[in-house]
Design a protein around this motif. Structure first.
Motif, PDB file in Angstrom:
ATOM      1  N   LEU A   6     -12.227 -10.091  -8.844  1.00 48.30           N
ATOM      2  CA  LEU A   6     -11.707  -8.738  -9.069  1.00 48.30           C
ATOM      3  C   LEU A   6      -9.860  -8.374  -8.403  1.00 48.30           C
ATOM      4  O   LEU A   6     -10.437  -8.353  -6.934  1.00 48.30           O
ATOM      5  CB  LEU A   6     -12.605  -8.143  -8.959  1.00 48.30           C
ATOM      6  N   HIS A   7      -9.193  -8.208  -8.980  1.00 47.86           N
ATOM      7  CA  HIS A   7      -7.567  -7.960  -8.840  1.00 47.86           C
ATOM      8  C   HIS A   7      -6.922  -6.605  -8.508  1.00 47.86           C
ATOM      9  O   HIS A   7      -6.743  -6.635 -10.155  1.00 47.86           O
ATOM     10  CB  HIS A   7      -7.106  -9.579  -9.378  1.00 47.86           C
ATOM     11  N   SER A   8      -6.080  -5.985  -8.085  1.00 43.20           N
ATOM     12  CA  SER A   8      -5.025  -5.665  -8.217  1.00 43.20           C
ATOM     13  C   SER A   8      -3.835  -5.986  -7.921  1.00 43.20           C
ATOM     14  O   SER A   8      -3.678  -6.561  -6.893  1.00 43.20           O
ATOM     15  CB  SER A   8      -5.779  -3.878  -7.043  1.00 43.20           C
ATOM     16  N   SER A   9      -2.854  -4.915  -7.819  1.00 39.79           N
ATOM     17  CA  SER A   9      -1.641  -5.331  -7.629  1.00 39.79           C
ATOM     18  C   SER A   9      -0.837  -4.126  -7.698  1.00 39.79           C
ATOM     19  O   SER A   9      -1.443  -2.774  -8.382  1.00 39.79           O
ATOM     20  CB  SER A   9      -1.493  -6.276  -7.848  1.00 39.79           C
ATOM     21  N   ASP A  10      -0.227  -4.103  -7.011  1.00 42.21           N
ATOM     22  CA  ASP A  10       1.798  -2.693  -7.485  1.00 42.21           C
ATOM     23  C   ASP A  10       0.581  -1.207  -7.341  1.00 42.21           C
ATOM     24  O   ASP A  10       1.298  -0.985  -8.324  1.00 42.21           O
ATOM     25  CB  ASP A  10       2.116  -2.942  -8.427  1.00 42.21           C
ATOM     26  N   THR A  11      -0.572  -0.880  -6.652  1.00 44.19           N
ATOM     27  CA  THR A  11      -0.417   0.474  -6.096  1.00 44.19           C
ATOM     28  C   THR A  11       0.231   1.240  -5.466  1.00 44.19           C
ATOM     29  O   THR A  11       0.004   2.762  -5.743  1.00 44.19           O
ATOM     30  CB  THR A  11      -2.155   0.181  -5.304  1.00 44.19           C
ATOM     31  N   HIS A  12       0.807   0.615  -5.220  1.00 48.94           N
ATOM     32  CA  HIS A  12       2.901   1.223  -4.404  1.00 48.94           C
ATOM     33  C   HIS A  12       2.561   2.594  -3.449  1.00 48.94           C
ATOM     34  O   HIS A  12       2.726   3.919  -3.906  1.00 48.94           O
ATOM     35  CB  HIS A  12       3.259   1.978  -5.597  1.00 48.94           C
ATOM     36  N   SER A  56      -1.893  -8.587  -4.802  1.00 46.82           N
ATOM     37  CA  SER A  56      -1.325  -8.557  -4.650  1.00 46.82           C
ATOM     38  C   SER A  56      -0.095  -8.454  -4.214  1.00 46.82           C
ATOM     39  O   SER A  56       0.630  -8.256  -4.818  1.00 46.82           O
ATOM     40  CB  SER A  56      -0.818 -10.030  -5.409  1.00 46.82           C
ATOM     41  N   GLY A  57      -0.442  -6.949  -3.548  1.00 49.24           N
ATOM     42  CA  GLY A  57       0.536  -6.591  -3.006  1.00 49.24           C
ATOM     43  C   GLY A  57       1.328  -5.288  -3.216  1.00 49.24           C
ATOM     44  O   GLY A  57       1.216  -4.826  -4.293  1.00 49.24           O
ATOM     45  N   ASP A  58       2.392  -4.706  -3.111  1.00 46.63           N
ATOM     46  CA  ASP A  58       3.587  -3.677  -2.941  1.00 46.63           C
ATOM     47  C   ASP A  58       2.669  -2.238  -2.633  1.00 46.63           C
ATOM     48  O   ASP A  58       1.996  -1.340  -3.580  1.00 46.63           O
ATOM     49  CB  ASP A  58       4.033  -3.538  -4.577  1.00 46.63           C
ATOM     50  N   CYS A  59       1.918  -1.607  -1.813  1.00 46.95           N
ATOM     51  CA  CYS A  59       1.261  -1.082  -1.836  1.00 46.95           C
ATOM     52  C   CYS A  59       1.501  -0.308  -0.338  1.00 46.95           C
ATOM     53  O   CYS A  59       1.578   1.579  -0.804  1.00 46.95           O
ATOM     54  CB  CYS A  59       0.506  -1.695  -0.231  1.00 46.95           C
ATOM     55  N   LEU A  60       2.819  -0.416   0.405  1.00 45.01           N
ATOM     56  CA  LEU A  60       3.015   0.346   1.110  1.00 45.01           C
ATOM     57  C   LEU A  60       4.119   1.707   1.145  1.00 45.01           C
ATOM     58  O   LEU A  60       4.628   2.765   1.220  1.00 45.01           O
ATOM     59  CB  LEU A  60       3.816  -0.290   2.205  1.00 45.01           C
ATOM     60  N   GLN A  61       4.142   1.746  -0.300  1.00 46.56           N
ATOM     61  CA  GLN A  61       5.658   2.047  -0.323  1.00 46.56           C
ATOM     62  C   GLN A  61       5.734   2.198  -2.406  1.00 46.56           C
ATOM     63  O   GLN A  61       5.291   1.358  -3.019  1.00 46.56           O
ATOM     64  CB  GLN A  61       7.481   1.476  -0.485  1.00 46.56           C
ATOM     65  N   GLY A  62       6.473   4.425  -2.231  1.00 46.31           N
ATOM     66  CA  GLY A  62       6.345   3.905  -3.495  1.00 46.31           C
ATOM     67  C   GLY A  62       6.089   5.374  -4.127  1.00 46.31           C
ATOM     68  O   GLY A  62       6.194   6.343  -5.238  1.00 46.31           O
ATOM     69  N   SER A  63       4.454   5.795  -3.728  1.00 43.10           N
ATOM     70  CA  SER A  63       4.689   7.535  -4.235  1.00 43.10           C
ATOM     71  C   SER A  63       4.629   8.375  -2.761  1.00 43.10           C
ATOM     72  O   SER A  63       4.964   8.330  -1.708  1.00 43.10           O
ATOM     73  CB  SER A  63       2.918   7.073  -4.129  1.00 43.10           C
ATOM     74  N   PRO A  64       4.885   9.560  -2.932  1.00 48.16           N
ATOM     75  CA  PRO A  64       5.323  10.836  -2.394  1.00 48.16           C
ATOM     76  C   PRO A  64       4.270  10.654  -1.032  1.00 48.16           C
ATOM     77  O   PRO A  64       4.288  10.242   0.082  1.00 48.16           O
ATOM     78  CB  PRO A  64       4.942  12.077  -3.073  1.00 48.16           C
ATOM     79  N   GLU A  87     -11.381   0.404   2.622  1.00 45.33           N
ATOM     80  CA  GLU A  87     -12.516   0.711   2.344  1.00 45.33           C
ATOM     81  C   GLU A  87     -12.834   0.351   1.122  1.00 45.33           C
ATOM     82  O   GLU A  87     -13.617  -0.065   0.523  1.00 45.33           O
ATOM     83  CB  GLU A  87     -12.209   2.115   1.729  1.00 45.33           C
ATOM     84  N   VAL A  88     -11.475  -0.934  -0.125  1.00 47.34           N
ATOM     85  CA  VAL A  88     -11.868  -1.803  -1.529  1.00 47.34           C
ATOM     86  C   VAL A  88     -12.721  -2.287  -0.927  1.00 47.34           C
ATOM     87  O   VAL A  88     -13.683  -3.316  -1.769  1.00 47.34           O
ATOM     88  CB  VAL A  88     -10.717  -1.528  -2.137  1.00 47.34           C
ATOM     89  N   GLY A  89     -12.725  -2.909  -0.160  1.00 45.32           N
ATOM     90  CA  GLY A  89     -13.074  -4.432   0.517  1.00 45.32           C
ATOM     91  C   GLY A  89     -12.608  -5.490  -0.351  1.00 45.32           C
ATOM     92  O   GLY A  89     -13.366  -6.347  -0.358  1.00 45.32           O
ATOM     93  N   TYR A  90     -11.368  -5.861   0.279  1.00 45.73           N
ATOM     94  CA  TYR A  90     -10.874  -6.916  -0.227  1.00 45.73           C
ATOM     95  C   TYR A  90     -10.855  -8.054   0.884  1.00 45.73           C
ATOM     96  O   TYR A  90     -11.267  -8.192   1.175  1.00 45.73           O
ATOM     97  CB  TYR A  90      -9.250  -6.424  -0.237  1.00 45.73           C
ATOM     98  N   ASP A  91     -11.101  -9.341  -0.603  1.00 40.97           N
ATOM     99  CA  ASP A  91     -11.175 -10.455   0.283  1.00 40.97           C
ATOM    100  C   ASP A  91     -10.008 -11.317   1.133  1.00 40.97           C
ATOM    101  O   ASP A  91     -10.288 -11.331   2.207  1.00 40.97           O
ATOM    102  CB  ASP A  91     -12.024 -12.140  -0.646  1.00 40.97           C
ATOM    103  N   ALA A  92      -9.101 -10.628  -0.135  1.00 47.39           N
ATOM    104  CA  ALA A  92      -8.088 -11.979   0.820  1.00 47.39           C
ATOM    105  C   ALA A  92      -6.802 -11.412   0.293  1.00 47.39           C
ATOM    106  O   ALA A  92      -7.259 -10.191  -1.093  1.00 47.39           O
ATOM    107  CB  ALA A  92      -7.773 -13.315   0.316  1.00 47.39           C
ATOM    108  N   ARG A  93      -5.359 -10.795   0.374  1.00 47.46           N
ATOM    109  CA  ARG A  93      -4.068 -10.173  -0.016  1.00 47.46           C
ATOM    110  C   ARG A  93      -3.581 -10.691   0.203  1.00 47.46           C
ATOM    111  O   ARG A  93      -3.518 -11.608   1.066  1.00 47.46           O
ATOM    112  CB  ARG A  93      -4.353  -8.185   0.438  1.00 47.46           C
ATOM    113  N   CYS A  94      -1.989 -10.049  -0.508  1.00 45.14           N
ATOM    114  CA  CYS A  94      -0.617 -10.671   0.529  1.00 45.14           C
ATOM    115  C   CYS A  94      -0.039 -10.034   0.078  1.00 45.14           C
ATOM    116  O   CYS A  94       0.041  -8.976  -0.839  1.00 45.14           O
ATOM    117  CB  CYS A  94      -0.607 -12.419  -1.099  1.00 45.14           C
ATOM    118  N   LEU A  95       1.525  -9.948   0.648  1.00 41.86           N
ATOM    119  CA  LEU A  95       2.101  -9.096   0.965  1.00 41.86           C
ATOM    120  C   LEU A  95       3.094  -9.561  -0.480  1.00 41.86           C
ATOM    121  O   LEU A  95       3.505  -9.754  -1.347  1.00 41.86           O
ATOM    122  CB  LEU A  95       2.665  -9.759   1.651  1.00 41.86           C
ATOM    123  N   GLY A  96       3.744  -7.453  -0.263  1.00 45.04           N
ATOM    124  CA  GLY A  96       4.789  -7.521  -2.028  1.00 45.04           C
ATOM    125  C   GLY A  96       6.153  -7.257  -1.057  1.00 45.04           C
ATOM    126  O   GLY A  96       6.431  -6.811  -0.124  1.00 45.04           O
TER     127      GLY A  96
END
Length: 517
Positions: A6-12, A56-64, A87-96
């Motif tokens: 189960l994969h997420s990315s670019d939640t910004h 796979s990253g891009d989490c820290l910037q983008g939203s107000p 809280e999501v319970g990721y096993d591993a992540r990479c940076l964007g």
């Protein structure tokens, strides 16, 4: 047995289902809170022992909300922000790439407070050549199946970031590092998965080039030249992708948490070989937000809303933009105001900018922080670039090359619209007066190019105000290079608007200075 990714990315940083345009609307069809709910539902469906959760990253910037969190200097807001991702319970992540926007101290705090393993193979310490963050790989076991995880990001980050945000780091080819570690890891595992904050430079199935092969996206090369990879968990391009090709399951789940990507491997219990692969995207709009995330960031969200409503200036007249597409093709008072500001700060001859938001509305007479961030959501900085008239002409010609003519209608070429909209690459220029005949071949379209009534001269030096993303190579424009940057302002666009709009009376230029025909 079944093994599920189960994969997420670019939640910004869109933690809650709102884009903050309407302060009372929390029904948007995206958000990390919806991502979390979807992931938890799928884990319950398949059993946690059969599921691997990645990002796979891009989490820290983008939203107000992400922008507000960065203004709180003691990292307390970043702590709550990071807790939401935990809280999501990721096993591993990479940076964007956008995870570097707020500097290395901010990024390091985020990494250190992340409960999931950060896998990083290609952002290296420039002195030791070892990964500067996280770990090189992870092996985890699910029901007797050994899974290897690699993590890479686009090597193009130094082209976009100011030097202090990447100081001491070396960014190397994602392809080269995946190739290196795949040879090490493959003999140790039954399944090899790669998290990549990057996309595809060519169509994954046909191989047809979809952009210049400059190294920003190396997905097709990884796919076709590293057969050890079974599962390819991608991001960066904000595309919705799910397919199986070349014995590899490929996914990319869009933008802002609109979907999660699911890969299901059917694996032989005895041989541990993969019998089949299936992929799909699960839209998160069908899931109620995870209440634990809502509760975690409640105060952070409330403070964000107060911050957004803070007025920063009053204009003598509005500076609207009717809609993003019309603003690009015909100009708009807001676009001119942005250009005027860039020239004011840099004392440049010419300014270049793009319409950065598809929902941009420009400014009313009262301008709040919300207005600034909704019209210019990127954490860019402003540069001044030194160019000859000939080089400036090449740049403007390149921008005119985005367009095509259908009868009397001017529109954008399909490749700038799909598979991912890339219209933030389309720059317009001010106060030069220019016209382009779109019926002519690309590169030969400019029929007029004047500054203050005088033709732009090929051998004369001009100074151009443009954001650092473009000045450092973003968007595949010709002529830009690091050595042409004269200086970069140590301010972001929120700071600049706050200062510019309050320095004294401003006359918004409403005249149109360019024409495509």
């Amino acid at each position: 047995m079944k093994l599920v990714f189960l994969h997420s990315s670019d939640t910004h940083g869109f933690l809650l289902p709102t884009d903050y345009q309407d302060k009372d609307n929390y029904n948007a069809p995206f958000s990390l809170s919806r991502v979390s709910a979807a992931i938890k539902a799928e884990k319950e469906k398949y059993g946690a022992d059969n599921v691997v959760v990645t990002d796979s990253g891009d989490c820290l910037q983008g939203s107000p909300l992400a922008s507000y969190a960065h203004t709180v200097k003691d990292f307390s807001a970043l702590k709550k922000f990071t807790d939401a991702y935990n809280e999501v319970g990721y096993d591993a992540r990479c940076l964007g790439n956008h995870d570097f926007n707020f500097g290395l101290d901010y990024l390091t705090y985020y990494i250190d407070n992340n409960r999931a393993d950060i896998i990083n193979d290609n952002v290296l310490d420039e002195e030791t050549n070892v990964p500067a963050f996280g770990r090189e790989y992870k092996i985890l076991e699910k029901n007797g199946i050994k899974i290897g995880l690699l993590g890479v990001t686009t090597q193009y980050i130094p082209h976009w970031e100011p030097k202090e945000n990447v100081e001491g780091l070396k960014f190397v080819s994602a392809y080269e590092k995946v190739k290196h570690y795949a040879e090490i890891l493959r003999p140790q595992v039954d399944v090899l998965a790669v998290m990549y904050h990057g996309g595809f430079e060519s169509d994954p199935e046909s191989g047809e080039a979809t952009e210049p092969h400059r190294g920003e996206n190396e997905g097709y090369k990884i796919l076709t030249e590293i057969p050890e990879v079974d599962v390819f968990l991608t991001g960066h391009q904000h595309r919705r992708l799910n397919l199986v090709t070349k014995n590899t399951a490929i996914v990319q789940p869009g933008y802002r948490g609109e979907a999660i990507a699911e890969v299901i491997l059917d694996i032989d219990d005895q041989t541990k070989k993969i019998n089949s692969m299936t992929t799909k995207l699960i839209d998160t709009k069908d899931y109620d937000p995870d209440q634990k995330i809502v509760d975690t960031v409640k105060e952070l969200d409330q403070n964000t809303q107060k911050w957004l409503d803070h007025p920063i200036a009053n204009l003598n007249e509005p500076a609207p933009i009717e809609n993003a597409m019309k603003g690009r093709l015909e100009g708009a008072p807001f676009v001119n105001l942005l250009q005027q500001m860039q020239i004011w700060f840099t004392k440049a001859d010419v300014s270049a900018t793009a319409v950065m938001s598809e929902t941009a509305k420009g400014f009313d007479k009262e301008v709040t922080m919300r207005d600034v961030l909704l019209n210019y959501p990127y954490a860019n900085q402003l540069c001044r670039v030194k160019l000859t008239g000939k080089q400036l002409r090449h740049i403007i010609e390149h921008s005119a090359g985005f367009l095509k003519k259908n009868g009397d209608q001017i529109t954008f070429l399909d490749r700038w619209i799909k598979p991912k909209p890339l219209l933030y690459h389309f720059d317009v220029f001010y106060p030069v007066e220019y016209e382009a005949d779109i019926s002519k071949p690309a590169g030969q379209r400019l029929t007029k190019l004047k500054l203050h009534g005088q033709d732009i001269e090929d051998d004369k030096i001009y100074h151009l105000a443009v954001n650092n993303y473009r000045a450092m190579g973003g968007g595949f424009y010709p002529e830009y290079s690091m050595d042409k940057i004269e200086f970069t302002l140590d301010k972001d666009y929120v700071q600049m608007f706050s200062e510019y709009l309050t320095h004294g009376p401003i006359k918004v230029d409403t005249k149109k200075n360019y024409k495509f025909y």
